[in-house]
Design an enzyme around this catalytic site. Structure first.
Site, short mmCIF file in Angstrom:
data_model
loop_
_atom_site.label_atom_id
_atom_site.label_comp_id
_atom_site.label_asym_id
_atom_site.label_seq_id
_atom_site.Cartn_x
_atom_site.Cartn_y
_atom_site.Cartn_z
N ASP A 100 5.48 -17.04 7.93
CA ASP A 100 5.11 -16.56 6.60
C ASP A 100 6.03 -17.28 5.61
OD1 ASP A 100 4.57 -14.97 4.35
OD2 ASP A 100 4.43 -13.14 5.55
N ASP A 204 2.42 -17.22 1.15
CA ASP A 204 2.53 -16.04 0.30
C ASP A 204 2.15 -16.34 -1.15
OD1 ASP A 204 3.61 -13.25 0.06
OD2 ASP A 204 4.95 -14.22 -1.37
N GLU A 255 -2.61 -16.46 0.96
CA GLU A 255 -2.75 -15.13 0.35
C GLU A 255 -3.23 -15.34 -1.09
OE1 GLU A 255 -0.20 -11.08 -0.43
OE2 GLU A 255 0.51 -12.99 -1.16
N HIS A 319 1.24 -5.34 5.74
CA HIS A 319 2.48 -4.62 5.44
C HIS A 319 2.57 -4.16 3.99
CE1 HIS A 319 2.90 -8.71 4.14
NE2 HIS A 319 3.93 -8.36 3.40
N ASP A 320 1.58 -4.47 3.17
CA ASP A 320 1.58 -4.07 1.76
C ASP A 320 0.66 -2.89 1.47
OD1 ASP A 320 3.33 -6.13 0.99
OD2 ASP A 320 1.69 -7.53 0.58
O1 ISL Z 1 1.22 -5.18 -2.43
C1 ISL Z 1 0.19 -5.43 -3.01
C2 ISL Z 1 -0.70 -4.33 -3.36
O2 ISL Z 1 -0.35 -3.20 -2.66
C3 ISL Z 1 -0.20 -6.80 -3.31
O3 ISL Z 1 -0.75 -6.89 -4.55
C4 ISL Z 1 0.98 -7.76 -3.10
O4 ISL Z 1 2.05 -7.40 -3.88
C5 ISL Z 1 0.62 -9.13 -3.47
O5 ISL Z 1 -0.55 -9.40 -2.79
C6 ISL Z 1 1.67 -10.16 -3.04
O6 ISL Z 1 2.21 -9.85 -1.78
C7 ISL Z 1 3.05 -10.77 -1.14
O7 ISL Z 1 4.07 -11.28 -1.97
C8 ISL Z 1 5.03 -10.33 -2.44
C9 ISL Z 1 5.60 -9.47 -1.29
O8 ISL Z 1 6.32 -8.41 -1.84
C10 ISL Z 1 4.52 -8.94 -0.40
O9 ISL Z 1 5.06 -8.22 0.68
C11 ISL Z 1 3.70 -10.11 0.07
O10 ISL Z 1 2.72 -9.75 1.00
C12 ISL Z 1 6.13 -11.10 -3.12
O11 ISL Z 1 6.58 -12.15 -2.32
#
Ligand code: ISL
Ligand code: CA
Length: 555
Positions: A100, A204, A255, A319-320
């Site tokens: 990642d 990401d 993503e 995980h989000d």
């Molecule tokens: O968490 C979200 C909604 O619940 C998403 O909108 C998320 O914040 C967004 O998609 C980006 O996520 C990614 O980058 C972030 C990190 O905190 C997240 O864990 C990761 O999946 C910043 O690097």
């Protein structure tokens, strides 16, 4: 779907949020050695690839998504030797490993940012996004834009009085992708890991790389789409492909927040040579509760847009997000049934299925009692903002709990021992108290467990290319509870029937759909035990609550 055959399209990916997976040394934090300990278990699922969340050196303000050294492993996770062993042991078991990578921003403790902020004429000043205050007034942020985690995406830096942009936390300054030195540094870093033998990259926050053309106020600052899909983004991805991806036999998944079918296909269209696949968030970020009509519309539109052009992904949470059985199923009366139903859906819809650790035993979301027990920076910052605005703390807590990112981050439930078998030290985040009833050890003993069902689903994919390459046709139209679709590839035709509801329902397979022929169906897999293996009597098919069935059309 007449796209080319490729190994990565046949992937089944298991996401390992390592800090919550298995703690090997008793410090309360999961680690890479813990993942190694559990590789046989992961292999036993039948998955082909692991996605490991970020483990680079990081002050860990956002659980590793704030990197301060891209070339080393953070102490909590282990050492570079642990990583090398993990990669070798993964490969030894015939699986691949996806890393990642966080390239939209770094930690504010990254040496690049320390240099950049040190003076206005530092050679790395332009590596990040610096702006004067609005109308030259240092007291006002350049624009009214919000960040994902804060009321403003701008933070003023004392040393130089200018503001830097952070799309996420204050400790996550955005890199300036318009600067070619930055891009080249990132490409070099990606090559470093790929040269080690990493097989895939989950990239990401890719939709944010290109910044808006004009730094002017947004009409509605809460609608943060302005942070994404700005001009230049596709140029960066094409360059990344030319400089990095095409030189490796690898898989990429981007993503892509706020991707729609129309914009999404541009990232994965095989002709355009950008990414292999993407995550869109029309479900996980944008559909708070189960909505069958909406879900069907989303699937249909994506299938049409990608058909013959590019490849997508299927997941209901990572995980989000809150765990899928809690948010989109019924994690009480029908926990097992609805977990199997959602699994069937994810594994039979077009696209690469992603399993988030614990999903395969039907783990549920958490509900911590106090804000102190939550660890997620997004949740904590939002809580502080709303309480600061005068709202009742308990109301704010209650309103944020259902969608808190910590819902999916509680430790993996291995058995009924202390800390659910996660490790001997006090876990960094509390275990879900239901681990006595929901854990891997129990699931292994039960032939009808969610776990056993996942293994069957995953095996099916390996011997049935229709699950990977088949065309998709929704034949249930606007039924609010039943979802029925056909996958078709070469001579094989499958019908998937899903009853997303708490009462029995029947479906009549209109023979006109199959050219008026007398149908004979053979059961491929059913989520209830007592399902007849043949169906040819022309009557309706009756489905029990949350029942899922896959049939093959025999004639
Ligand atoms: O968490 C979200 C909604 O619940 C998403 O909108 C998320 O914040 C967004 O998609 C980006 O996520 C990614 O980058 C972030 C990190 O905190 C997240 O864990 C990761 O999946 C910043 O690097
Ligand atoms: Ca540990």
């Amino acid at each position: 779907m007449d796209g080319k055959i490729s190994w990565w399209k046949e992937s089944v990916v298991y996401q390992v949020y390592w800090r919550s997976f298995r703690d090997s040394n008793g410090d309360g934090i999961g680690d890479l050695q813990g993942v190694i300990e559990k590789l046989d278990y992961i292999q036993s699922l039948g998955v082909t690839m692991l996605w490991i969340n970020p483990f680079n050196v990081s002050p860990d303000k956002d659980n590793g998504y704030d990197v301060s050294d891209y070339y080393a492993v953070m102490e909590k996770a282990g050492t570079m030797a642990d990583f090398d062993l993990l990669l070798a042991e993964t490969h030894a078991r015939g699986m691949k490993l996806m890393m990642d990578v966080v390239v939209n921003h770094t930690s504010n403790e990254h040496p690049w940012f320390k240099e950049s902020r040190s003076s206005r004429n530092n050679p790395k000043r332009d590596w990040y996004i610096w702006h004067d205050g609005k109308a030259g007034n240092p007291a006002n942020p350049p624009t009214n834009w919000r960040s994902y985690f804060n009321p403003s995406c701008w933070e003023q830096d004392e040393a130089t009085e200018q503001y830097y942009m952070h799309s996420f936390a204050i400790e996550q300054p955005d890199l300036n992708w318009a600067n070619s030195e930055v891009r080249n540094e990132i490409y070099q870093m990606l090559r470093f890991w790929l040269d080690k033998g990493v097989d895939g990259l989950r990239l990401d926050a890719l939709a944010l790389l290109a910044k808006p053309e004009h730094f002017t106020d947004a009409e509605d600052p809460f609608d943060i789409r302005y942070l994404t899909h700005n001009p230049g983004l596709h140029d960066y991805l094409q360059e990344m492909n030319r400089e990095v991806f095409r030189h490796y036999d690898m898989m990429t998944v981007g993503e892509i927040a706020f991707a729609t079918p129309t914009t999404g296909v541009l990232f994965v269209d095989e002709q355009r040579e950008e990414l292999n696949t993407l995550f869109h968030f029309e479900v996980a970020d944008e559909m708070p509760v189960w909505d069958m009509a909406r879900f069907k519309r989303i699937q249909k539109q994506w299938a049409e847009a990608l058909n013959g052009r590019g490849f997508g992904s299927q997941f209901l949470n990572n995980h989000d997000h809150t765990r899928q059985v809690t948010r989109y199923g019924n994690d009480k009366t029908y926990r097992v049934e609805s977990a199997k139903l959602l699994a069937t859906m994810i594994h039979t819809l077009p696209g690469i299925p992603y399993i988030y650790q614990g999903e395969e035993i039907g783990m549920t979301g958490v509900n911590y009692e106090t804000i102190e027990e939550y660890q997620d920076i997004a949740m904590i910052n939002r809580y502080e903002e709303e309480v600061g605005n005068g709202k009742e703390p308990l109301d704010v807590l209650r309103s944020l709990q259902p969608l808190s990112r910590d819902n999916s981050r509680s430790p993996m439930q291995w058995n009924a021992d202390i800390n659910a078998g996660f490790g001997s030290g006090t876990p960094w985040i509390k275990v879900n108290p239901n681990y006595n009833e929901i854990n891997v050890e129990l699931a292994e003993r039960d032939p009808h467990s969610v776990l056993a069902f996942y293994r069957k689903l995953i095996q099916l994919r390996k011997s049935n290319p229709v699950m990977v390459y088949g065309n998709f046709t929704d034949i249930s139209e606007d039924d609010p509870h039943l979802y029925v679709y056909v996958r078709e590839y070469e001579e094989t035709e499958w019908i998937v029937l899903l009853n997303h509801g708490e009462s029995s329902r029947s479906f009549e397979i209109s023979e006109s759909v199959f050219g008026g022929k007398q149908l004979e169906l053979k059961l491929v897999l059913g989520s209830y035990e007592d399902t007849a293996t043949q169906w040819n009597d022309g009557s309706q098919i009756e489905l029990k609550p949350y029942e899922a069935r896959i049939y093959e059309v025999v004639s």
